[in-house]
Write an enzyme that holds these catalytic residues in place. Structure first.
Site, PDB file in Angstrom:
ATOM      1  N   GLY A  16       0.847  -1.193   0.000  1.00  0.00           N
ATOM      2  CA  GLY A  16       0.000   0.000   0.000  1.00  0.00           C
ATOM      3  C   GLY A  16       0.878   1.236   0.000  1.00  0.00           C
ATOM      4  O   GLY A  16       1.858   1.322  -0.723  1.00  0.00           O
ATOM      5  N   THR A  18       1.906   5.226  -0.641  1.00  0.00           N
ATOM      6  CA  THR A  18       1.693   6.152  -1.753  1.00  0.00           C
ATOM      7  C   THR A  18       1.783   5.463  -3.103  1.00  0.00           C
ATOM      8  O   THR A  18       0.876   5.567  -3.936  1.00  0.00           O
ATOM      9  CB  THR A  18       2.715   7.300  -1.670  1.00  0.00           C
ATOM     10  OG1 THR A  18       2.539   7.998  -0.436  1.00  0.00           O
ATOM     11  CG2 THR A  18       2.526   8.268  -2.825  1.00  0.00           C
ATOM     12  N   ALA A  19       2.892   4.761  -3.363  1.00  0.00           N
ATOM     13  CA  ALA A  19       3.094   4.145  -4.679  1.00  0.00           C
ATOM     14  C   ALA A  19       2.032   3.094  -4.974  1.00  0.00           C
ATOM     15  O   ALA A  19       1.502   3.018  -6.091  1.00  0.00           O
ATOM     16  CB  ALA A  19       4.490   3.538  -4.768  1.00  0.00           C
ATOM     17  N   GLU A  52       7.081  15.285   1.721  1.00  0.00           N
ATOM     18  CA  GLU A  52       6.036  16.267   1.959  1.00  0.00           C
ATOM     19  C   GLU A  52       5.926  17.281   0.831  1.00  0.00           C
ATOM     20  O   GLU A  52       5.030  18.103   0.824  1.00  0.00           O
ATOM     21  CB  GLU A  52       6.292  16.995   3.282  1.00  0.00           C
ATOM     22  CG  GLU A  52       6.213  16.061   4.481  1.00  0.00           C
ATOM     23  CD  GLU A  52       6.626  16.738   5.771  1.00  0.00           C
ATOM     24  OE1 GLU A  52       7.518  17.605   5.719  1.00  0.00           O
ATOM     25  OE2 GLU A  52       6.072  16.393   6.813  1.00  0.00           O
ATOM     26  N   ALA A  53       6.857  17.260  -0.116  1.00  0.00           N
ATOM     27  CA  ALA A  53       6.847  18.229  -1.205  1.00  0.00           C
ATOM     28  C   ALA A  53       6.749  17.496  -2.536  1.00  0.00           C
ATOM     29  O   ALA A  53       7.248  16.381  -2.674  1.00  0.00           O
ATOM     30  CB  ALA A  53       8.103  19.095  -1.161  1.00  0.00           C
ATOM     31  N   LYS A  81       2.825  25.193  -3.481  1.00  0.00           N
ATOM     32  CA  LYS A  81       4.285  25.259  -3.616  1.00  0.00           C
ATOM     33  C   LYS A  81       4.638  25.838  -4.984  1.00  0.00           C
ATOM     34  O   LYS A  81       4.219  25.309  -6.016  1.00  0.00           O
ATOM     35  CB  LYS A  81       4.897  23.860  -3.461  1.00  0.00           C
ATOM     36  CG  LYS A  81       6.402  23.811  -3.697  1.00  0.00           C
ATOM     37  CD  LYS A  81       6.925  22.385  -3.630  1.00  0.00           C
ATOM     38  CE  LYS A  81       8.396  22.301  -4.014  1.00  0.00           C
ATOM     39  NZ  LYS A  81       8.898  20.917  -4.032  1.00  0.00           N
ATOM     40  N   VAL A 187       2.771 -11.390   2.800  1.00  0.00           N
ATOM     41  CA  VAL A 187       3.259 -12.364   1.835  1.00  0.00           C
ATOM     42  C   VAL A 187       4.415 -13.158   2.441  1.00  0.00           C
ATOM     43  O   VAL A 187       5.384 -12.582   2.949  1.00  0.00           O
ATOM     44  CB  VAL A 187       3.717 -11.673   0.536  1.00  0.00           C
ATOM     45  CG1 VAL A 187       4.365 -12.672  -0.418  1.00  0.00           C
ATOM     46  CG2 VAL A 187       2.533 -10.981  -0.140  1.00  0.00           C
ATOM     47  N   THR A 347      11.314  14.554  -5.942  1.00  0.00           N
ATOM     48  CA  THR A 347      10.981  13.747  -7.113  1.00  0.00           C
ATOM     49  C   THR A 347      10.379  12.376  -6.803  1.00  0.00           C
ATOM     50  O   THR A 347       9.972  11.671  -7.727  1.00  0.00           O
ATOM     51  CB  THR A 347      12.244  13.528  -7.984  1.00  0.00           C
ATOM     52  OG1 THR A 347      13.300  13.002  -7.171  1.00  0.00           O
ATOM     53  CG2 THR A 347      12.696  14.833  -8.611  1.00  0.00           C
ATOM     54  N   ILE A 349       7.528  11.121  -5.392  1.00  0.00           N
ATOM     55  CA  ILE A 349       6.154  10.855  -5.821  1.00  0.00           C
ATOM     56  C   ILE A 349       6.052  10.968  -7.337  1.00  0.00           C
ATOM     57  O   ILE A 349       5.335  10.197  -7.986  1.00  0.00           O
ATOM     58  CB  ILE A 349       5.179  11.797  -5.100  1.00  0.00           C
ATOM     59  CG1 ILE A 349       5.081  11.397  -3.625  1.00  0.00           C
ATOM     60  CG2 ILE A 349       3.805  11.768  -5.754  1.00  0.00           C
ATOM     61  CD1 ILE A 349       4.224  12.316  -2.778  1.00  0.00           C
TER      62      ILE A 349
END
Length: 508
Positions: A16, A18-19, A52-53, A81, A187, A347, A349
């Site tokens: 799970g 973000t990615a 966070e950015a 931003k 898993v 970079t 995200i």
């Protein structure tokens, strides 16, 4: 993948965070009917969640998925931003902003920075950032969305600063609402087809099995599928990007205004960030453990906090690099399982978003993967990583600092040939290598090179053909127009507060 090609591809996302939830949601939303999506995650396994950015590309991703910007900002306590304020990177005491926007405009086929270089040579130019609306608005702490026309007000973009620990859960809720199936479980075994080598199913600790046609590895640095089962090689870049730790710590706001930019402040063994969210300030010291201990880094970030400390520093460990192939057999690595580039230019995200976007574009039409699609995906992903890597190295290598072992090391190290060529082209004639794909175009390189004092030996001779007085007057006119535009903008905080729909329950 041997079944018929007319049924939906069974996509299994492992991990799970973000990615994982970005990948699951994008495939479910953008490939309806072509894929079913099941995400396997365990509540027992934490997520990294310190980023966070972001970069402006996240806006397009959110919009493409049909997510309301205000709801997204409220859920993640986001602020706007306009760029990154780099301090002490070239020389101690100097700073510059890398904006999401341009500097001036091309005239008679000559890029603006050549005119600026000529006027600077003659002592007739102001700071480069004075000719960028994005830079000037950021430093004035003002914000409004860019204009939708071709006016000066359209010459910048924006991204978000948000709480990454809230972004994953937000994407989870969205993914579940559009048909992603979530399976809770850890898993314990990855099963593969003995003939093809493809992954066929995941065995969970409670004995359940999850079968699929295409597996997306979002298991973070553990990389259970791409690195574990398939043993895809990792290309280590720590000799170029030696920072390998981050001590992260939140603190309270100390002033009412909220900066619409991220700060990156160079330190003796790396750099530290300051990122203002609605409800707090994010702080962190990204450092090289070969030059500084974890305890020293934690003490440094505590001392640097401008407001009340909200939690003790936590240390994250990482290494910069990428997989030789991010798509191997029927496994696609996204996020940290694919690679990691330190957070200097926000970079992480973007790299996850980029990979899933390419996957959607090259998605198998049925149960068989075309090797050409897989090869093209790997080419594109490698290009993105490599170009960002070079841009990050530039920030360290293009320095005059000699006040610590760390800065002596990065200033004198041998850089990749691809970066060396770019630096030589710039140094000799002020030109930048042109490319149409990937991240960070001319304005970004110009911001860092000029911002860190790396002026070329010569520039385009055509910039000196126009009368100096005429060019100087044009620069003054542009600077005045930028200042007038900025003066018409509300403060960043005021703009945020105009809509309750984008405010968290307890903003600062």
């Amino acid at each position: 993948m041997s079944e018929q090609s007319d049924r939906a591809v069974r996509v299994v996302v492992l991990g799970g965070g973000t990615a994982g939830w970005m990948s699951a949601a994008a495939i479910a939303r953008l490939l309806p009917g072509q894929a079913t999506v099941e995400l396997v995650e365990s509540e027992d396994i934490g997520i990294v969640g310190v980023g966070e950015a972001t970069l402006p590309h996240i806006r397009g991703f959110v919009e493409r998925l049909g997510i309301d910007e205000a709801a997204f900002m409220k859920a993640t306590h986001a602020t706007y931003k306009l760029g990154i304020d780099f301090r002490d990177f070239g020389r101690i005491g100097e700073s510059y902003v890398h904006p999401f926007g341009s500097f001036g405009e091309e005239v008679a086929g000559v890029p603006f920075h050549h005119y600026w270089l000529e006027m600077q040579r003659q002592g007739l130019a102001g700071p480069l950032g004075a000719y960028s609306l994005g830079v000037s608005a950021a430093l004035a702490r003002r914000f409004r969305p860019p204009a939708a026309d071709s006016s000066l007000g359209s010459t910048y973009g924006y991204a978000y600063q948000f709480d990454a620990t809230l972004f994953g859960p937000f994407m989870r809720e969205f993914g579940l609402s559009i048909g992603v199936r979530r399976t809770e479980g850890r898993v314990v075994e990855v099963r593969r087809d003995p003939a093809s080598g493809d992954v066929t199913r995941l065995l969970l600790a409670d004995g359940r099995e999850v079968a699929g046609d295409l597996f997306i590895d979002c298991s973070g640095f553990r990389a259970l599928l791409i690195g574990g089962a398939l043993e895809e090689e990792w290309e280590d870049w720590s000799h170029w990007l030696p920072v390998d730790r981050a001590a992260a710590m939140p603190c309270a706001h100390v002033e009412k205004e909220i900066e619409p930019y991220t700060r990156a402040i160079a330190m003796p063994a790396g750099w530290r960030w300051r990122i203002p969210l609605q409800h707090r300030i994010g702080n962190g010291y990204v450092f090289a453990s070969a030059f500084l201990s974890e305890d020293e880094a934690c003490e440094t970030i505590r001392a640097a906090a401008e407001g009340a400390v909200l939690a003790e520093p936590r240390v994250l460990r990482f290494r910069s690099g990428r997989r030789r192939k991010s798509w191997n057999r029927n496994v696609v690595a996204v996020g940290l399982a694919s690679g990691f580039l330190e957070p200097l230019e926000s970079t992480s995200i973007y790299l996850a978003q980029m990979a899933v976007t390419y996957l959607v574009e090259l998605f198998p039409s049925g149960a068989t993967i075309d090797p050409r699609d897989r090869a093209e995906f790997n080419r594109l992903v490698d290009m993105e990583y490599d170009r960002i890597r070079d841009f990050l190295i530039l920030h360290y290598h293009a320095t005059t600092r000699s006040d610590s072992e760390f800065w002596n090391h990065v200033r004198t190290m041998q850089v990749p040939g691809s970066l060396q060529g770019k630096l030589e082209l710039w140094r000799e004639c002020g030109r930048l290598e042109k490319y149409s794909d990937g991240l960070f175009y001319d304005a970004s390189w110009i911001a860092v090179l000029i911002g860190q004092g790396k002026l070329p030996r010569r520039h385009d001779a055509r910039a000196a053909m126009a009368p100096a007085r005429q060019v100087a007057a044009a620069l003054e006119e542009l600077q005045a127009a930028v200042q007038a535009e900025v003066a018409s903008m509300p403060s960043h905080r005021d703009y945020l507060m105009r809509s309750a729909a984008r405010l968290a329950e307890h903003p600062a």
